[in-house]
Write an enzyme that holds these catalytic residues in place. Sequence first.
Site, PDB file in Angstrom:
ATOM      1  N   SER A 292     -12.984 -70.397  -4.533  1.00 31.31           N
ATOM      2  CA  SER A 292     -12.518 -69.280  -5.351  1.00 31.31           C
ATOM      3  C   SER A 292     -12.360 -69.775  -6.775  1.00 31.31           C
ATOM      4  O   SER A 292     -12.220 -70.976  -7.015  1.00 31.31           O
ATOM      5  CB  SER A 292     -11.169 -68.769  -4.815  1.00 31.31           C
TER       6      SER A 292
ATOM      7  N   TYR B   8      -2.589 -70.662  -1.490  1.00 25.03           N
ATOM      8  CA  TYR B   8      -3.977 -70.181  -1.452  1.00 25.03           C
ATOM      9  C   TYR B   8      -4.830 -70.962  -2.444  1.00 25.03           C
ATOM     10  O   TYR B   8      -5.913 -71.462  -2.099  1.00 25.03           O
ATOM     11  CB  TYR B   8      -4.013 -68.691  -1.782  1.00 25.03           C
TER      12      TYR B   8
END
Length: 283
Positions: free
Chosen positions: A142, A157
């Site tokens: 990401s 995350y």
Amino acid sequence: MELSGRTAFITGAASGIGWGIASALAARGVNIAVADVRASAASQAASELARVHGVRTLAVETDVSNWTSMRAAAERTCEALGPVTLLVNNAGIGVLGENLDELSELDVDRMIGVNFSGVVYGVRAFLPDLRKTGGHIINVSSIGGLHVMPGWRYALYAATKAAIVSLSEGLRDDLDGSGVSVSVLCPGGVRTNIHGQSATGAAHENREAVSQGMDPLLVGEFVAEGIQANRFLILTHPELRPLVERRYGAFMAAFDEAEKVAQSLASKGDLAKDKHTARGGRA
């Protein structure tokens, strides 16, 4: 890399980025193993890919956080579709809007298990065969693995996604000369449901920003092009360049400061040594 006729195993392929990648590869003649923890969703996705693109497909119920499940999925896929030469470790989950100490133990264990262990297990399950046939591994990280968005409160995350970047860099080095290449995808905001509610039911205003992100099908096109170009780092949002530059600029500034401190300490080295010796210490 010629894609037509290859077989891809894609985790989390029934929706979101996984579905986008599966669609882009199937459109190029790649047979697809749709691996997803949701059996019915995997079956529907596999049927749709076969109907639209005329490729061979397989639905494989898979919990990527469980080694036994992943290994069984690998064996089943190879038996049904032949050797997998495109491995896409995409499955991921996330929680926005809760500090690390506010997450439940279930959230913590599941996020690490799916986001990071799932990638490790995927590589370990398929790599022995990939070494024999050659192929390509795509690990989905990401933009959060390169830059943490202030105020989003998603430290765990982001940490799992940063770990995927480092893992992919190390894996690329491990596999140098083996015939197996590696890519890591770091997309910005994409229209997916990855950032669901936590076990405590917390909501977060930035989920709306994620829901208005890039179409997953377009992300799939970036990935297909990246594979064919054998590109290690695949990015999808060039407008985010300044954020990453700012982060790594801070690293370079810290090196400048470290150099100053090192020079200062070196200039005081003899004096420090003399004082320590005078007190009876070892030089």
